[in-house]
Design a protein around this motif. Structure first.
Motif, PDB file in Angstrom:
ATOM      1  N   VAL A 145      -9.151 -38.925  95.792  1.00 49.23           N
ATOM      2  CA  VAL A 145      -8.680 -39.378  97.130  1.00 49.23           C
ATOM      3  C   VAL A 145      -8.903 -40.853  97.484  1.00 49.23           C
ATOM      4  CG1 VAL A 145      -8.920 -38.786  99.691  1.00 49.23           C
ATOM      5  CG2 VAL A 145      -8.631 -37.082  98.089  1.00 49.23           C
ATOM      6  N   LEU A 146     -10.215 -41.084  97.232  1.00 48.29           N
ATOM      7  CA  LEU A 146     -10.813 -42.635  97.513  1.00 48.29           C
ATOM      8  C   LEU A 146      -9.895 -43.570  96.432  1.00 48.29           C
ATOM      9  CD1 LEU A 146     -14.323 -42.205  98.554  1.00 48.29           C
ATOM     10  CD2 LEU A 146     -12.514 -42.858  99.989  1.00 48.29           C
ATOM     11  N   PHE A 147      -9.972 -43.061  95.219  1.00 50.18           N
ATOM     12  CA  PHE A 147      -9.376 -44.145  94.408  1.00 50.18           C
ATOM     13  C   PHE A 147      -7.826 -44.324  94.872  1.00 50.18           C
ATOM     14  CE2 PHE A 147      -6.328 -44.223  90.661  1.00 50.18           C
ATOM     15  CZ  PHE A 147      -7.009 -45.350  90.055  1.00 50.18           C
ATOM     16  N   ASP A 148      -6.966 -43.331  95.192  1.00 48.65           N
ATOM     17  CA  ASP A 148      -5.664 -43.442  95.847  1.00 48.65           C
ATOM     18  C   ASP A 148      -5.632 -44.447  97.004  1.00 48.65           C
ATOM     19  OD1 ASP A 148      -4.495 -41.796  93.553  1.00 48.65           O
ATOM     20  OD2 ASP A 148      -4.660 -39.963  94.939  1.00 48.65           O
ATOM     21  N   GLU A 149      -6.673 -44.402  97.887  1.00 52.92           N
ATOM     22  CA  GLU A 149      -6.699 -45.225  99.040  1.00 52.92           C
ATOM     23  C   GLU A 149      -7.080 -46.561  98.742  1.00 52.92           C
ATOM     24  OE1 GLU A 149      -9.367 -43.458 101.921  1.00 52.92           O
ATOM     25  OE2 GLU A 149      -8.372 -41.509 101.933  1.00 52.92           O
ATOM     26  N   ILE A 150      -7.949 -46.751  97.952  1.00 53.61           N
ATOM     27  CA  ILE A 150      -8.049 -48.301  97.648  1.00 53.61           C
ATOM     28  C   ILE A 150      -7.004 -48.753  96.538  1.00 53.61           C
ATOM     29  CG2 ILE A 150     -10.530 -48.025  98.172  1.00 53.61           C
ATOM     30  CD1 ILE A 150     -11.291 -47.934  95.182  1.00 53.61           C
ATOM     31  N   LYS A 151      -6.341 -48.040  95.817  1.00 54.69           N
ATOM     32  CA  LYS A 151      -5.411 -48.351  95.021  1.00 54.69           C
ATOM     33  C   LYS A 151      -4.232 -49.000  95.768  1.00 54.69           C
ATOM     34  CE  LYS A 151      -2.494 -47.197  90.881  1.00 54.69           C
ATOM     35  NZ  LYS A 151      -2.228 -45.976  90.091  1.00 54.69           N
ATOM     36  N   GLU A 152      -4.049 -48.349  96.883  1.00 51.61           N
ATOM     37  CA  GLU A 152      -3.027 -48.632  97.734  1.00 51.61           C
ATOM     38  C   GLU A 152      -3.328 -50.200  98.508  1.00 51.61           C
ATOM     39  OE1 GLU A 152      -1.881 -45.905 100.670  1.00 51.61           O
ATOM     40  OE2 GLU A 152      -1.273 -44.317  99.083  1.00 51.61           O
ATOM     41  N   GLN A 153      -4.732 -50.300  98.608  1.00 48.75           N
ATOM     42  CA  GLN A 153      -5.105 -51.651  99.254  1.00 48.75           C
ATOM     43  C   GLN A 153      -5.323 -52.682  97.962  1.00 48.75           C
ATOM     44  OE1 GLN A 153      -8.621 -50.924 101.172  1.00 48.75           O
ATOM     45  NE2 GLN A 153      -8.094 -48.922 102.069  1.00 48.75           N
ATOM     46  N   GLY A 154      -4.885 -52.417  96.805  1.00 48.03           N
ATOM     47  CA  GLY A 154      -4.888 -53.465  95.907  1.00 48.03           C
ATOM     48  C   GLY A 154      -6.031 -53.238  94.769  1.00 48.03           C
ATOM     49  N   TYR A 155      -6.753 -52.408  94.578  1.00 53.91           N
ATOM     50  CA  TYR A 155      -7.537 -51.995  93.603  1.00 53.91           C
ATOM     51  C   TYR A 155      -6.968 -51.789  92.252  1.00 53.91           C
ATOM     52  CZ  TYR A 155     -11.362 -49.759  91.060  1.00 53.91           C
ATOM     53  OH  TYR A 155     -12.232 -49.620  90.397  1.00 53.91           O
ATOM     54  N   ALA A 156      -7.493 -52.731  91.164  1.00 49.23           N
ATOM     55  CA  ALA A 156      -6.826 -52.597  89.928  1.00 49.23           C
ATOM     56  C   ALA A 156      -7.547 -51.818  88.801  1.00 49.23           C
ATOM     57  CB  ALA A 156      -6.247 -54.053  89.585  1.00 49.23           C
ATOM     58  N   GLY A 157      -8.798 -51.448  89.435  1.00 52.40           N
ATOM     59  CA  GLY A 157      -9.788 -50.881  88.370  1.00 52.40           C
ATOM     60  C   GLY A 157      -9.356 -49.273  88.168  1.00 52.40           C
ATOM     61  N   LYS A 158     -10.311 -48.604  87.748  1.00 51.64           N
ATOM     62  CA  LYS A 158     -10.090 -47.179  87.225  1.00 51.64           C
ATOM     63  C   LYS A 158     -11.143 -46.417  87.763  1.00 51.64           C
ATOM     64  CE  LYS A 158      -8.587 -48.272  82.522  1.00 51.64           C
ATOM     65  NZ  LYS A 158      -8.315 -47.807  81.206  1.00 51.64           N
ATOM     66  N   THR A 159     -10.838 -45.068  87.960  1.00 50.82           N
ATOM     67  CA  THR A 159     -11.704 -44.116  88.545  1.00 50.82           C
ATOM     68  C   THR A 159     -13.148 -44.269  88.253  1.00 50.82           C
ATOM     69  OG1 THR A 159     -10.942 -42.300  87.229  1.00 50.82           O
ATOM     70  CG2 THR A 159     -10.088 -42.439  89.177  1.00 50.82           C
ATOM     71  N   THR A 160     -13.410 -44.460  86.783  1.00 49.21           N
ATOM     72  CA  THR A 160     -14.734 -44.457  86.214  1.00 49.21           C
ATOM     73  C   THR A 160     -15.561 -45.381  86.891  1.00 49.21           C
ATOM     74  OG1 THR A 160     -13.492 -44.227  83.937  1.00 49.21           O
ATOM     75  CG2 THR A 160     -16.138 -44.574  84.162  1.00 49.21           C
ATOM     76  N   MET A 161     -15.196 -46.569  87.387  1.00 53.73           N
ATOM     77  CA  MET A 161     -16.045 -47.523  87.851  1.00 53.73           C
ATOM     78  C   MET A 161     -16.129 -47.038  89.437  1.00 53.73           C
ATOM     79  SD  MET A 161     -15.190 -51.694  88.828  1.00 53.73           S
ATOM     80  CE  MET A 161     -14.764 -51.964  87.079  1.00 53.73           C
ATOM     81  N   LEU A 162     -15.379 -46.461  89.936  1.00 56.65           N
ATOM     82  CA  LEU A 162     -15.445 -45.943  91.430  1.00 56.65           C
ATOM     83  C   LEU A 162     -16.452 -44.877  91.580  1.00 56.65           C
ATOM     84  CD1 LEU A 162     -14.718 -45.999  94.540  1.00 56.65           C
ATOM     85  CD2 LEU A 162     -12.735 -44.520  93.792  1.00 56.65           C
ATOM     86  N   ARG A 163     -16.318 -43.842  90.360  1.00 53.87           N
ATOM     87  CA  ARG A 163     -17.153 -42.771  90.299  1.00 53.87           C
ATOM     88  C   ARG A 163     -18.734 -43.268  90.089  1.00 53.87           C
ATOM     89  NH1 ARG A 163     -15.272 -38.011  89.368  1.00 53.87           N
ATOM     90  NH2 ARG A 163     -13.416 -38.828  88.428  1.00 53.87           N
ATOM     91  N   TYR A 164     -18.975 -44.143  89.265  1.00 57.60           N
ATOM     92  CA  TYR A 164     -20.183 -44.821  89.020  1.00 57.60           C
ATOM     93  C   TYR A 164     -20.679 -45.507  90.200  1.00 57.60           C
ATOM     94  CZ  TYR A 164     -23.767 -47.544  86.847  1.00 57.60           C
ATOM     95  OH  TYR A 164     -25.115 -47.978  86.347  1.00 57.60           O
ATOM     96  N   PHE A 165     -20.033 -46.288  91.145  1.00 58.45           N
ATOM     97  CA  PHE A 165     -20.461 -46.574  92.162  1.00 58.45           C
ATOM     98  C   PHE A 165     -20.783 -45.542  93.444  1.00 58.45           C
ATOM     99  CE2 PHE A 165     -19.259 -47.729  96.619  1.00 58.45           C
ATOM    100  CZ  PHE A 165     -20.134 -48.914  96.724  1.00 58.45           C
ATOM    101  N   MET A 166     -20.036 -44.571  93.368  1.00 55.74           N
ATOM    102  CA  MET A 166     -20.124 -43.350  94.289  1.00 55.74           C
ATOM    103  C   MET A 166     -21.361 -42.508  93.873  1.00 55.74           C
ATOM    104  SD  MET A 166     -16.479 -42.267  95.295  1.00 55.74           S
ATOM    105  CE  MET A 166     -16.714 -40.926  96.427  1.00 55.74           C
ATOM    106  N   SER A 167     -21.494 -42.261  92.714  1.00 53.74           N
ATOM    107  CA  SER A 167     -22.809 -41.349  92.228  1.00 53.74           C
ATOM    108  C   SER A 167     -24.121 -41.395  93.115  1.00 53.74           C
ATOM    109  CB  SER A 167     -23.014 -41.414  91.077  1.00 53.74           C
ATOM    110  OG  SER A 167     -23.590 -40.408  90.446  1.00 53.74           O
ATOM    111  N   PRO A 168     -24.614 -42.651  93.170  1.00 54.63           N
ATOM    112  CA  PRO A 168     -26.186 -42.698  94.109  1.00 54.63           C
ATOM    113  C   PRO A 168     -26.027 -42.362  95.597  1.00 54.63           C
ATOM    114  CG  PRO A 168     -25.403 -44.939  93.086  1.00 54.63           C
ATOM    115  CD  PRO A 168     -24.329 -43.864  92.671  1.00 54.63           C
ATOM    116  N   LEU A 169     -24.632 -42.676  96.120  1.00 56.39           N
ATOM    117  CA  LEU A 169     -24.447 -42.729  97.435  1.00 56.39           C
ATOM    118  C   LEU A 169     -24.196 -41.277  97.883  1.00 56.39           C
ATOM    119  CD1 LEU A 169     -21.848 -45.891  97.893  1.00 56.39           C
ATOM    120  CD2 LEU A 169     -24.806 -45.637  98.116  1.00 56.39           C
ATOM    121  N   ARG A 170     -23.772 -40.450  96.800  1.00 57.15           N
ATOM    122  CA  ARG A 170     -23.609 -38.877  97.306  1.00 57.15           C
ATOM    123  C   ARG A 170     -24.814 -38.268  97.988  1.00 57.15           C
ATOM    124  NH1 ARG A 170     -18.894 -36.656  95.537  1.00 57.15           N
ATOM    125  NH2 ARG A 170     -17.659 -37.841  93.993  1.00 57.15           N
ATOM    126  N   PRO A 171     -24.621 -37.615  99.009  1.00 53.75           N
ATOM    127  CA  PRO A 171     -25.773 -36.739  99.412  1.00 53.75           C
ATOM    128  C   PRO A 171     -26.347 -35.583  98.359  1.00 53.75           C
ATOM    129  CG  PRO A 171     -23.747 -36.059 100.510  1.00 53.75           C
ATOM    130  CD  PRO A 171     -23.456 -37.280  99.704  1.00 53.75           C
TER     131      PRO A 171
END
Length: 109
Positions: A22-48
């Protein structure tokens, strides 16, 4: 590549959105050109972290408690549909299961 979108992702995670797709789709619409792997790696330590189990077993002494369900089903029996009742009981301590079935006379539509 993800840097301009990190604040947005953090804010959405604080709002309760923890789904990478969901977040990948949202930031992709805002111009994000990366892949879900980078997003997943960033989100991992932030998850409760999960503090408790999704379910907790309810334990009682022997003979103290049981759970009972009574259900009605429709089944094809000798080319006609019949009512089939089921009585299900699970003992709280041993988790022993009892199932009783009763077929009612007459057909249903």
């Amino acid at each position: 590549m993800l840097e301009p979108f990190k604040a947005y992702v953090k804010r959405r995670m604080e709002e309760g959105c923890l789904n990478v797709v969901v977040l990948f789709d949202e930031i992709k619409e805002q111009g994000y050109a990366g892949k879900t792997t980078m997003l997943r790696y960033f989100m991992s330590p932030l998850r409760p972290t999960v503090i408790s189990q999704a379910t907790e077993r309810y334990v009682t002494p022997p003979g103290k408690q049981a759970q009972v369900v009574w259900g009605l089903f429709k089944t094809k029996w000798n080319n006609t549909y019949k009512r089939l009742y089921a009585f299900v009981m699970v003992l709280g301590y041993s988790r022993m299961l009892y199932v009783g079935l009763l077929k009612m006379s007459g057909s249903i539509h």
